[in-house]
Design an enzyme around this catalytic site. Structure first.
Site, PDB file in Angstrom:
ATOM      1  N   GLU A 153      -5.535  -5.139  10.769  1.00  0.00           N
ATOM      2  CA  GLU A 153      -4.407  -3.883  10.626  1.00  0.00           C
ATOM      3  C   GLU A 153      -5.000  -3.205  12.497  1.00  0.00           C
ATOM      4  O   GLU A 153      -5.551  -2.187  12.224  1.00  0.00           O
ATOM      5  CB  GLU A 153      -4.656  -2.699   9.723  1.00  0.00           C
ATOM      6  CG  GLU A 153      -4.600  -3.590   8.248  1.00  0.00           C
ATOM      7  CD  GLU A 153      -3.377  -2.581   7.378  1.00  0.00           C
ATOM      8  OE1 GLU A 153      -2.522  -3.237   6.918  1.00  0.00           O
ATOM      9  OE2 GLU A 153      -4.575  -1.483   7.141  1.00  0.00           O
ATOM     10  N   ASN A 205       0.840  -0.814   0.371  1.00  0.00           N
ATOM     11  CA  ASN A 205       0.321  -0.181  -0.295  1.00  0.00           C
ATOM     12  C   ASN A 205       0.745   1.418  -0.148  1.00  0.00           C
ATOM     13  O   ASN A 205       1.648   1.455   0.415  1.00  0.00           O
ATOM     14  CB  ASN A 205      -0.723   0.165   1.332  1.00  0.00           C
ATOM     15  CG  ASN A 205      -2.041   1.147   1.633  1.00  0.00           C
ATOM     16  OD1 ASN A 205      -1.892   2.088   0.161  1.00  0.00           O
ATOM     17  ND2 ASN A 205      -2.427   1.395   2.759  1.00  0.00           N
ATOM     18  N   GLU A 216      -6.973   4.372   7.866  1.00  0.00           N
ATOM     19  CA  GLU A 216      -6.553   5.988   7.792  1.00  0.00           C
ATOM     20  C   GLU A 216      -7.789   6.441   7.161  1.00  0.00           C
ATOM     21  O   GLU A 216      -7.623   7.636   7.436  1.00  0.00           O
ATOM     22  CB  GLU A 216      -4.744   6.376   6.608  1.00  0.00           C
ATOM     23  CG  GLU A 216      -4.439   5.645   7.571  1.00  0.00           C
ATOM     24  CD  GLU A 216      -2.581   5.347   6.951  1.00  0.00           C
ATOM     25  OE1 GLU A 216      -2.565   5.650   6.296  1.00  0.00           O
ATOM     26  OE2 GLU A 216      -1.845   5.162   7.772  1.00  0.00           O
ATOM     27  N   LYS A 260       0.391   4.729  -0.324  1.00  0.00           N
ATOM     28  CA  LYS A 260      -0.562   5.113   0.755  1.00  0.00           C
ATOM     29  C   LYS A 260      -0.246   6.739  -0.992  1.00  0.00           C
ATOM     30  O   LYS A 260      -0.007   6.970  -1.444  1.00  0.00           O
ATOM     31  CB  LYS A 260      -0.344   5.707   1.857  1.00  0.00           C
ATOM     32  CG  LYS A 260      -0.350   4.292   2.504  1.00  0.00           C
ATOM     33  CD  LYS A 260      -0.081   4.751   4.046  1.00  0.00           C
ATOM     34  CE  LYS A 260      -0.713   3.452   4.897  1.00  0.00           C
ATOM     35  NZ  LYS A 260      -0.046   2.906   6.243  1.00  0.00           N
ATOM     36  N   GLY A 286       2.012   2.130  10.693  1.00  0.00           N
ATOM     37  CA  GLY A 286       3.739   3.743   9.900  1.00  0.00           C
ATOM     38  C   GLY A 286       4.105   3.867  11.561  1.00  0.00           C
ATOM     39  O   GLY A 286       5.426   4.752  11.896  1.00  0.00           O
ATOM     40  N   SER A 343       3.632  -2.503  10.843  1.00  0.00           N
ATOM     41  CA  SER A 343       4.677  -2.734  10.878  1.00  0.00           C
ATOM     42  C   SER A 343       5.898  -3.566  10.214  1.00  0.00           C
ATOM     43  O   SER A 343       7.031  -4.104  10.607  1.00  0.00           O
ATOM     44  CB  SER A 343       4.900  -1.782  11.685  1.00  0.00           C
ATOM     45  OG  SER A 343       4.839  -0.542  12.179  1.00  0.00           O
ATOM     46  N   HIS A 355      -9.765   1.240   5.194  1.00  0.00           N
ATOM     47  CA  HIS A 355      -8.709   1.436   5.718  1.00  0.00           C
ATOM     48  C   HIS A 355      -8.213   2.411   6.825  1.00  0.00           C
ATOM     49  O   HIS A 355      -9.275   3.472   6.910  1.00  0.00           O
ATOM     50  CB  HIS A 355      -7.511   1.447   4.586  1.00  0.00           C
ATOM     51  CG  HIS A 355      -5.857   1.539   5.560  1.00  0.00           C
ATOM     52  ND1 HIS A 355      -5.302   2.499   6.242  1.00  0.00           N
ATOM     53  CD2 HIS A 355      -4.984   1.775   4.752  1.00  0.00           C
ATOM     54  CE1 HIS A 355      -4.061   2.414   6.407  1.00  0.00           C
ATOM     55  NE2 HIS A 355      -3.907   1.456   5.877  1.00  0.00           N
ATOM     56  N   GLY A 412       2.712  -0.732   4.009  1.00  0.00           N
ATOM     57  CA  GLY A 412       3.303  -0.035   4.138  1.00  0.00           C
ATOM     58  C   GLY A 412       3.892   1.114   3.684  1.00  0.00           C
ATOM     59  O   GLY A 412       4.681   0.344   2.712  1.00  0.00           O
TER      60      GLY A 412
HETATM   61  P1  PGA Z   1       2.978   0.082   7.859  1.00  0.00           P
HETATM   62  O1  PGA Z   1       1.214   1.035   6.970  1.00  0.00           O
HETATM   63  O2  PGA Z   1       3.309  -1.028   6.824  1.00  0.00           O
HETATM   64  O3  PGA Z   1       3.813   1.125   6.970  1.00  0.00           O
HETATM   65  O4  PGA Z   1       2.889  -0.204   9.143  1.00  0.00           O
HETATM   66  C1  PGA Z   1       0.181  -0.768   6.846  1.00  0.00           C
HETATM   67  C2  PGA Z   1      -0.255   0.084   6.020  1.00  0.00           C
HETATM   68  O5  PGA Z   1      -1.079   0.638   6.164  1.00  0.00           O
HETATM   69  O6  PGA Z   1      -1.939  -1.143   5.726  1.00  0.00           O
END
Ligand code: PGA
Length: 266
Positions: free
Chosen positions: A176, A18, A106, A20, A182, A222, A104, A243
């Protein structure tokens, strides 16, 4: 921890990058080309990348005939109409997208997506032959107050309302935990196993045991090449959502290889 209900024909694990709100279209094309080259010889894993809308068409062209599939990060539920700023299932399909992230955290957090909107998107995506990855997960506060199971089960049940058994076959679920995204704070194998078990139980209630066992459950938060071996050891983990670490091609390819290796050994 639950045991796998899968037989000899276990489908390969899935790794989704992803991206983003990163990379211009030109940067995305370069990254996708490099990734497709790096993954040419990698077997035993299904790879999908989800760039921004502006990059879907050109990246779709680059990925044609490669081992990497194209995903989108969001989608509207209607086919077309007066929905300023939205992008429809038909539009992303024509760009080569076959998989789409829905709900998601976010988007729930920064764009006000409710369970009801998430549900419409799941249904809309399925109606247009897309594979939705329904994302669920608890916040740190919810985990601390012992509400993880309740939150996950609620998001799952509401997100999948009205999804037929037939369409259920094309679903993917993403677990998630919001606190793991993140921040470099990955969930432990035990926490993931428990959450995936909970999701599995929810899927059994909705679709029955046979179909539920066929729906992949991915973990996201992460994920890196350093923790992928441990994550792959979780039986009911059928893939990962990546991500930050997916923006670097070498790192993302290492995660894909690590997942394939971990699942073959496991
Ligand atoms: P991250 O994001 O790997 O940066 O923690 C994961 C995601 O939002 O799918």
């Amino acid at each position: 921890m639950i045991t796998k209900r899968r037989g000899l024909n276990t489908p390969p694990p899935i790794v989704v990058g992803n991206w983003k709100m990163h990379k211009t279209a030109a940067e995305s094309v370069l990254t996708a080309r490099r990734l497709a080259r790096l993954l040419r010889s990698v077997r035993g894993v299904k790879v999908v990348i989800a760039p921004s809308f502006t990059a879907l068409e050109p990246v779709g062209r680059v990925l044609k005939g490669s081992r990497v599939g194209l995903g989108a990060q969001n989608v509207h539920w209607e086919e077309e109409g007066g929905f300023t700023g939205e992008v429809s299932p038909r539009q992303i399909w024509s760009a080569g997208v076959r998989t789409v992230l829905v709900g998601h955290s976010e988007r729930r957090r920064f764009s006000g997506e409710t369970d009801d909107l998430v549900n419409r998107k799941v249904i809309g995506a399925l109606r247009h032959r897309l594979v939705p990855i329904l994302c669920v997960g608890e916040t740190l506060n919810e985990r601390r107050s012992d509400r993880t199971a309740e939150v996950i089960r609620g998001q799952l049940a509401k997100g999948l309302m009205g999804v037929s058994r037939e369409d259920g076959r094309r679903l993917i679920i993403g677990y998630e935990p919001v606190w793991a995204i993140g921040g470099g704070h990955v969930a432990t194998a035990m926490q993931i196993a428990e959450a995936h078990d909970e999701i599995d139980k929810g899927l059994v209630e909705i679709f029955g045991p046979a179909l539920a066992g066929e729906i992949p459950i991915l973990y996201g938060g992460s994920v890196t090449s350093r923790n992928i071996a441990e994550l792959a050891s979780v039986k009911r983990l059928n893939g990962v959502l990546v991500g930050g670490a997916s923006l670097d091609t070498a790192e993302f390819a290492a995660i894909a290889r690590g997942l394939a290796k971990g699942k073959q050994e496991g």
